[in-house]
Motif scaffolding. Structure first.
Motif, short mmCIF file in Angstrom:
data_model
loop_
_atom_site.label_atom_id
_atom_site.label_comp_id
_atom_site.label_asym_id
_atom_site.label_seq_id
_atom_site.Cartn_x
_atom_site.Cartn_y
_atom_site.Cartn_z
N PRO A 17 65.54 -21.32 -76.10
CA PRO A 17 65.46 -22.90 -75.11
C PRO A 17 64.15 -23.24 -75.35
O PRO A 17 63.69 -23.03 -74.35
N TYR A 223 65.51 -26.18 -64.02
CA TYR A 223 66.04 -26.81 -64.85
C TYR A 223 66.50 -27.93 -65.03
O TYR A 223 67.11 -28.57 -66.54
N MET A 227 66.53 -29.88 -68.49
CA MET A 227 67.18 -30.54 -69.19
C MET A 227 66.81 -32.37 -69.52
O MET A 227 66.88 -32.76 -70.73
N TYR A 230 65.32 -33.07 -72.97
CA TYR A 230 65.87 -33.66 -73.55
C TYR A 230 66.68 -35.34 -73.64
O TYR A 230 67.62 -34.82 -75.00
N HIS A 231 66.56 -35.60 -72.67
CA HIS A 231 67.26 -36.55 -72.09
C HIS A 231 67.16 -37.51 -73.67
O HIS A 231 65.88 -38.32 -74.35
N THR A 249 70.06 -31.41 -77.83
CA THR A 249 71.20 -31.04 -77.46
C THR A 249 70.90 -29.58 -77.41
O THR A 249 71.73 -29.25 -77.09
N ARG A 251 69.25 -27.60 -78.18
CA ARG A 251 68.78 -26.75 -77.38
C ARG A 251 68.80 -27.00 -75.88
O ARG A 251 69.30 -26.31 -75.00
N SER A 252 69.06 -28.00 -75.41
CA SER A 252 69.73 -27.73 -74.35
C SER A 252 71.02 -27.21 -73.37
O SER A 252 71.31 -26.77 -72.27
N ILE A 255 69.64 -24.45 -72.67
CA ILE A 255 68.81 -23.87 -71.31
C ILE A 255 70.34 -24.33 -70.04
O ILE A 255 70.28 -23.25 -69.54
N GLN A 256 71.90 -24.82 -70.79
CA GLN A 256 72.58 -24.77 -70.03
C GLN A 256 72.95 -23.67 -69.55
O GLN A 256 73.25 -22.58 -68.58
#
Length: 266
Positions: A17, A223, A227, A230-231, A249, A251-252, A255-256
Motif C-alpha cells: 500500500p 485509513y 483511501m 486514491y480517489h 484502485t 493499492r487501495s 490498504i483495505q
C-alpha cells in the motif's frame, strides 16, 4: 500508449500500500493544501507529463542499476520482465532499453533529468510519489539494498523534497509493506479465517504507518486519508491516466486488507 505505460509502471513496480508510505510524509514537509490542487491539464500537457514520467523512470532505473559500477544480469532481467508485462510494442521496448542505457552511461546527467521531471510532473504529488517508490521497490526486488543504491535513492528523494528522516522511514515502511503483501499472498481479499498472528499485525500497522497504540479513531482517520489519496476524481484532476487510476484502485485494496486485519484483531 504512453498513458498505458505510465499506468502499468505504477501497478507493476509498486508493491504494498504505497499511499500508506507517502501520504504521511507529504503533509509534514513538502506541499501545502493549495499546491495539492493540480490545474486541469490539456491533452498536450497530459501527453508531455506522461512522456516525461516514462522517460524519467527508465533512465533512473538504468542509473540505479549502474550505481554499484556494473549492471547485473538480475537487474537486466527485472527490467526486461517489466517491459514484457507492460505489453510494450517493439518500438516502445527499444525506446525503454535506450533510455535505460542512457541512465547507465557514465555521462548521464542526473541533475538535468530531475529538473525536467519537476518541470513536467512537479505539480502532481502522485507522480512524484510513484517515481521514488518505483525506484525503491526495484532496488529492493533482490532482497538487498546496497549502499550505492541507497545513495542514489537518497539523492532522488532529496531532489523531490523528502527529508533524510522521512526517506529512511520510507525504506523501513516499504520493506514492511512488501513483507505484509507476501504474508497475505497474491490475490488476498482480506478474508481471514483465523485470528491474525502477532507478526502479521505488526506488518499491517507498519503498512498503514500507525502505531499499535493508536486509538480506533486515530486508525480510522489515517485509513480514510490514505483511501482519499486514491480517489478516482482526485487522481483524474491531477492528470493521471485511466490505467494509473486502475493501479491506484489495487493499492487501495491492499490498504483495505491491512486495515481489515487490524480491525479484526481489536
Amino acid at each position: 500508449m504512453v498513458g498505458k505505460v505510465v499506468g502499468f509502471l505504477a501497478g507493476l513496480l509498486v508493491l504494498g500500500p504505497v499511499g500508506a508510505v507517502i501520504g504521511i510524509f507529504l503533509g509534514h514537509f513538502l506541499w501545502d493544501k493549495k499546491r495539492r490542487t493540480t490545474p486541469h491539464l490539456s491533452g498536450e500537457q497530459l501527453h508531455a507529463v506522461q512522456t516525461n514520467f516514462f522517460t524519467t523512470v527508465f533512465v533512473l532505473l538504468g542509473h540505479l542499476a549502474k550505481s554499484d559500477g556494473r549492471v547485473s544480469e538480475t537487474e537486466i532481467q527485472l527490467t526486461e520482465s517489466l517491459m514484457v508485462k507492460m505489453g510494450l510494442t517493439a518500438d516502445h521496448r527499444r525506446e525503454a532499453i535506450n533510455l535505460f542505457k542512457q541512465g547507465a552511461a557514465d555521462n548521464f546527467n542526473f541533475d538535468a533529468t530531475m529538473i525536467a521531471f519537476k518541470q513536467h510532473c512537479g505539480a502532481s504529488p502522485n507522480l512524484i510519489n510513484m517515481l521514488l517508490v518505483n525506484l525503491v521497490n526495484l532496488a529492493m526486488s533482490d532482497g538487498i539494498l546496497d549502499e550505492q543504491e541507497a545513495q542514489v535513492l537518497r539523492r532522488v528523494a532529496e531532489q523531490l523534497g523528502f527529508s533524510r528522516f522521512a526517506f529512511e522511514q520510507l525504506l523501513r515502511m516499504l520493506s514492511a509493506q512488501n513483507a505484509f503483501k507476501r504474508e497475505q499472498g497474491e490475490g488476498s481479499q482480506g478474508g481471514y479465517q483465523s485470528p491474525p498472528r502477532a507478526d502479521e499485525l505488526t506488518l499491517a500497522y507498519e503498512a498503514l504507518g500507525v502505531e499499535k497504540t493508536a486509538t480506533d479513531a486515530e486508525l480510522k482517520k489515517v485509513y480514510r486519508k490514505l483511501m482519499s489519496e486514491y480517489h478516482p476524481d482526485k487522481l483524474i484532476g491531477q492528470g493521471l491516466p485511466d490505467d494509473m487510476i486502475k493501479a491506484a484502485t489495487e493499492r487501495s485494496q491492499e490498504i483495505q486488507a491491512a486495515y481489515d486485519l487490524i480491525k479484526k484483531s481489536r
